[in-house]
Design a protein around this motif. Structure first.
Motif, PDB file in Angstrom:
ATOM      1  N   LEU A 274     -31.995-141.279   1.999  1.00  0.00           N
ATOM      2  CA  LEU A 274     -33.273-140.732   2.118  1.00  0.00           C
ATOM      3  C   LEU A 274     -33.079-139.415   1.121  1.00  0.00           C
ATOM      4  N   GLU A 275     -34.134-138.754   1.036  1.00  0.00           N
ATOM      5  CA  GLU A 275     -34.188-137.350   0.453  1.00  0.00           C
ATOM      6  C   GLU A 275     -33.156-136.195   1.090  1.00  0.00           C
ATOM      7  N   GLU A 276     -33.116-136.565   2.468  1.00  0.00           N
ATOM      8  CA  GLU A 276     -32.516-135.757   3.374  1.00  0.00           C
ATOM      9  C   GLU A 276     -30.938-135.886   3.156  1.00  0.00           C
ATOM     10  N   GLY A 277     -30.800-137.179   2.464  1.00  0.00           N
ATOM     11  CA  GLY A 277     -29.270-137.510   2.462  1.00  0.00           C
ATOM     12  C   GLY A 277     -29.021-139.199   3.078  1.00  0.00           C
TER      13      GLY A 277
ATOM     14  N   GLU B 142     -30.100-143.858  13.945  1.00  0.00           N
ATOM     15  CA  GLU B 142     -29.924-143.034  15.099  1.00  0.00           C
ATOM     16  C   GLU B 142     -30.479-141.531  14.679  1.00  0.00           C
ATOM     17  N   GLU B 143     -29.869-141.171  13.577  1.00  0.00           N
ATOM     18  CA  GLU B 143     -30.197-139.916  13.205  1.00  0.00           C
ATOM     19  C   GLU B 143     -31.710-139.812  12.547  1.00  0.00           C
ATOM     20  N   ILE B 144     -32.126-140.743  11.968  1.00  0.00           N
ATOM     21  CA  ILE B 144     -33.427-141.029  11.535  1.00  0.00           C
ATOM     22  C   ILE B 144     -34.521-140.786  12.733  1.00  0.00           C
ATOM     23  N   MET B 145     -34.014-141.658  13.756  1.00  0.00           N
ATOM     24  CA  MET B 145     -34.874-141.993  15.014  1.00  0.00           C
ATOM     25  C   MET B 145     -35.089-140.497  15.711  1.00  0.00           C
TER      26      MET B 145
ATOM     27  N   PRO C 294     -38.235-136.728  14.670  1.00  0.00           N
ATOM     28  CA  PRO C 294     -39.516-136.960  14.796  1.00  0.00           C
ATOM     29  C   PRO C 294     -40.415-136.913  13.624  1.00  0.00           C
ATOM     30  N   GLU C 295     -40.411-135.973  12.895  1.00  0.00           N
ATOM     31  CA  GLU C 295     -41.000-135.506  11.492  1.00  0.00           C
ATOM     32  C   GLU C 295     -40.679-136.572  10.737  1.00  0.00           C
ATOM     33  N   LEU C 296     -39.402-136.911  10.305  1.00  0.00           N
ATOM     34  CA  LEU C 296     -38.831-137.827   9.467  1.00  0.00           C
ATOM     35  C   LEU C 296     -39.351-139.349   9.945  1.00  0.00           C
ATOM     36  N   MET C 297     -39.584-139.673  10.967  1.00  0.00           N
ATOM     37  CA  MET C 297     -40.081-140.907  11.383  1.00  0.00           C
ATOM     38  C   MET C 297     -41.392-141.035  11.435  1.00  0.00           C
ATOM     39  N   GLN C 298     -42.307-139.897  11.636  1.00  0.00           N
ATOM     40  CA  GLN C 298     -43.748-139.842  11.288  1.00  0.00           C
ATOM     41  C   GLN C 298     -44.100-140.037   9.849  1.00  0.00           C
TER      42      GLN C 298
END
Length: 135
Positions: free
Chosen positions: A104-107, A112-115, A118-122
């Motif tokens: 992703l843009e964040e790397g 688990e890290e994505i979950m 909350p902001e990224l999941m939304q």
């Protein structure tokens, strides 16, 4: 005490005999202890061999398969429980075919890290990410 050189030699020889006898006794005790250890080790090895001979190859394979299936089942149940996200009253999860790590843009992040973000999941849910499904 010795009065002449002849007596001194005799006393020295006697001391050497006593010392060598003590050394022999100690050596014999050590050898006996070593034999006892060898006998005990041999008995243990024989017990293990008997136990192995009593267990058939099929029993061993069956035990390994059962243990492996239980481990996979436990791991799968844990993954499914941990990877559910709630957003606006709906439940979401990663699809089964989703890679464990995603660029992703964040790397590169794990599911688990994505979950846990909350902001990224939304953002992923709102953008209808192909890796996420609504339950």
């Amino acid at each position: 005490m010795a009065k002449n050189k002849k007596d001194e030699t005799t006393v020295d020889e006697a001391s050497a005999v006593v010392d060598s006898t003590s050394g022999k006794d100690e050596a014999n005790q050590i050898a006996d202890a070593g034999k006892k250890v060898d006998e005990a080790s041999t008995e243990e090895v024989e017990q293990v061999i008997e136990a192995v001979e009593e267990t058939t190859e099929e029993e061993i394979i069956e035990e390994v398969i059962v243990d492996s299936l239980e481990a996979v089942k436990t791991a799968t149940e844990t993954e499914k429980e941990d990877l559910i996200f709630e957003y606006h009253g709906n439940l979401y999860k990663f699809k089964d075919e989703t890679p464990k790590r995603i660029q992703l843009e964040e790397g590169v992040l794990s599911q688990e890290e994505i979950m846990s973000n909350p902001e990224l999941m939304q953002e992923l849910i709102d953008s209808e990410c192909i890796f996420i499904t609504k339950l």
